[in-house]
Motif scaffolding. Structure first.
Motif, PDB file in Angstrom:
ATOM      1  N   ARG A 289       0.828  -1.206   0.000  1.00 36.97           N
ATOM      2  CA  ARG A 289       0.000   0.000   0.000  1.00 36.97           C
ATOM      3  C   ARG A 289       0.862   1.255   0.000  1.00 36.97           C
ATOM      4  NH1 ARG A 289      -5.460  -0.367   3.464  1.00 36.97           N
ATOM      5  NH2 ARG A 289      -6.128  -2.408   2.736  1.00 36.97           N
ATOM      6  N   HIS A 290       0.242   2.364  -0.424  1.00 33.20           N
ATOM      7  CA  HIS A 290       0.840   3.688  -0.227  1.00 33.20           C
ATOM      8  C   HIS A 290       0.699   3.986   1.255  1.00 33.20           C
ATOM      9  CE1 HIS A 290      -0.420   4.115  -4.506  1.00 33.20           C
ATOM     10  NE2 HIS A 290       0.720   4.768  -4.584  1.00 33.20           N
ATOM     11  N   ASP A 291       1.739   3.789   2.014  1.00 34.15           N
ATOM     12  CA  ASP A 291       1.680   4.047   3.450  1.00 34.15           C
ATOM     13  C   ASP A 291       3.093   4.338   3.926  1.00 34.15           C
ATOM     14  OD1 ASP A 291       1.705   3.431   6.409  1.00 34.15           O
ATOM     15  OD2 ASP A 291      -0.411   3.035   5.998  1.00 34.15           O
TER      16      ASP A 291
ATOM     17  N   LYS B 112       2.223  -0.116  -5.757  1.00 34.91           N
ATOM     18  CA  LYS B 112       1.497   0.363  -4.576  1.00 34.91           C
ATOM     19  C   LYS B 112       0.032   0.517  -4.932  1.00 34.91           C
ATOM     20  CE  LYS B 112       5.407   2.759  -2.503  1.00 34.91           C
ATOM     21  NZ  LYS B 112       5.898   4.056  -1.991  1.00 34.91           N
ATOM     22  N   HIS B 113      -0.818  -0.055  -4.071  1.00 37.65           N
ATOM     23  CA  HIS B 113      -2.261  -0.001  -4.307  1.00 37.65           C
ATOM     24  C   HIS B 113      -2.982   0.029  -2.972  1.00 37.65           C
ATOM     25  CE1 HIS B 113      -6.231  -0.999  -5.831  1.00 37.65           C
ATOM     26  NE2 HIS B 113      -5.771  -0.677  -7.028  1.00 37.65           N
ATOM     27  N   ASP B 114      -3.835   1.028  -2.785  1.00 37.03           N
ATOM     28  CA  ASP B 114      -4.466   1.234  -1.482  1.00 37.03           C
ATOM     29  C   ASP B 114      -5.558   0.233  -1.129  1.00 37.03           C
ATOM     30  OD1 ASP B 114      -2.821   3.297  -0.749  1.00 37.03           O
ATOM     31  OD2 ASP B 114      -4.059   4.813  -1.724  1.00 37.03           O
ATOM     32  N   ASP B 115      -6.041  -0.540  -2.080  1.00 40.39           N
ATOM     33  CA  ASP B 115      -7.067  -1.550  -1.784  1.00 40.39           C
ATOM     34  C   ASP B 115      -6.473  -2.922  -1.487  1.00 40.39           C
ATOM     35  OD1 ASP B 115      -9.117   0.298  -2.106  1.00 40.39           O
ATOM     36  OD2 ASP B 115      -9.288  -0.099  -4.258  1.00 40.39           O
TER      37      ASP B 115
END
Length: 174
Positions: free
Chosen positions: A91-93, A116-119
Motif C-alpha cells: 500500500r501507499h503508506d 502500490k495499491h491502497d485496496d
C-alpha cells in the motif's frame, strides 16, 4: 488436491508458535536454489529479522557473512543481486517506506518492481515451487504479536498458478 507438502501455522504469543522459523526456512531455500521470480504481497511491510546467522550457520550462503541477524530487505536484496526478479506489492503508506528505500538501495537495478495499491489486503510470499499466504502482514505485529494463520505449501503447480494470478493482477501496474 495438492501433491506437495502443506503446513498450516496458527501463530500466537499465547501458544508460543511463531512464524520466523518457517519464513527463515523458505528464505534459506531461496538462497540455496533461487527462484527466477519472487513475489512479496503485503499491505504493510517492515524490515523484520528473517534470518538468524548469529552462530554463523548460514555463512556459506551469505556473501560477506557476519554473525548477526539479517533483515527482510537484506535477504531479498541478496536474491535480487543473484538474479531473482522481485515484485513487491504493498500500500501507499509511510510505514512501508523504510523497507522499500532500503531494498531499492541494496537490490540490483532492473530486477525489482514495486507496485502500490491502497485496496491491497492479500498477504503472500511466493517463489518457484512454494507459496506462503494467509492473514499475516510482514511486520513485527504480524510476525510476533498478532494471532495469525499462515498456509505454507511446497507445490510447484500451486506456486506457478499463484504467480500467474499475481502477474495478471499487478504486473501492468509496476
Amino acid at each position: 488436491m495438492s501433491s506437495g507438502l502443506e503446513r498450516i501455522l496458527r501463530t500466537s504469543p499465547v501458544t508460543g508458535i511463531r512464524m520466523e522459523p518457517l519464513l527463515e526456512s523458505a528464505l534459506v531455500s531461496e538462497l540455496i536454489a533461487p527462484s527466477p521470480e519472487l513475489w512479496l504481497v503485503s499491505p504493510w511491510i517492515s524490515d523484520v529479522t528473517v534470518l538468524d546467522n548469529s552462530r554463523g550457520g548460514y555463512d556459506s550462503l551469505l556473501p560477506d557473512a557476519s554473525a548477526r541477524p539479517y533483515s527482510l530487505a537484506e535477504v531479498l536484496a541478496l536474491l535480487v543481486r543473484g538474479g531473482t526478479q522481485l515484485t513487491v506489492v504493498t500500500r501507499h503508506d509511510p510505514h512501508n517506506d523504510a523497507l522499500l528505500r532500503r531494498l531499492e538501495r541494496l537490490a540490483a537495478p532492473g530486477r525489482l518492481a514495486v507496485v502500490k495499491h491502497d485496496d491491497l489486503h492479500e498477504k503472500t510470499l511466493c517463489g518457484r515451487d512454494w507459496i506462503l499466504t494467509g492473514s499475516m502482514n510482514f511486520t513485527i505485529r504480524g510476525m510476533e504479536l498478532n494471532d495469525e494463520v499462515v498456509f505454507y505449501q511446497v507445490d510447484a503447480q500451486a506456486a506457478a498458478q499463484a504467480r500467474i494470478d499475481l502477474a495478471h493482477r499487478w504486473r501492468n501496474l509496476a
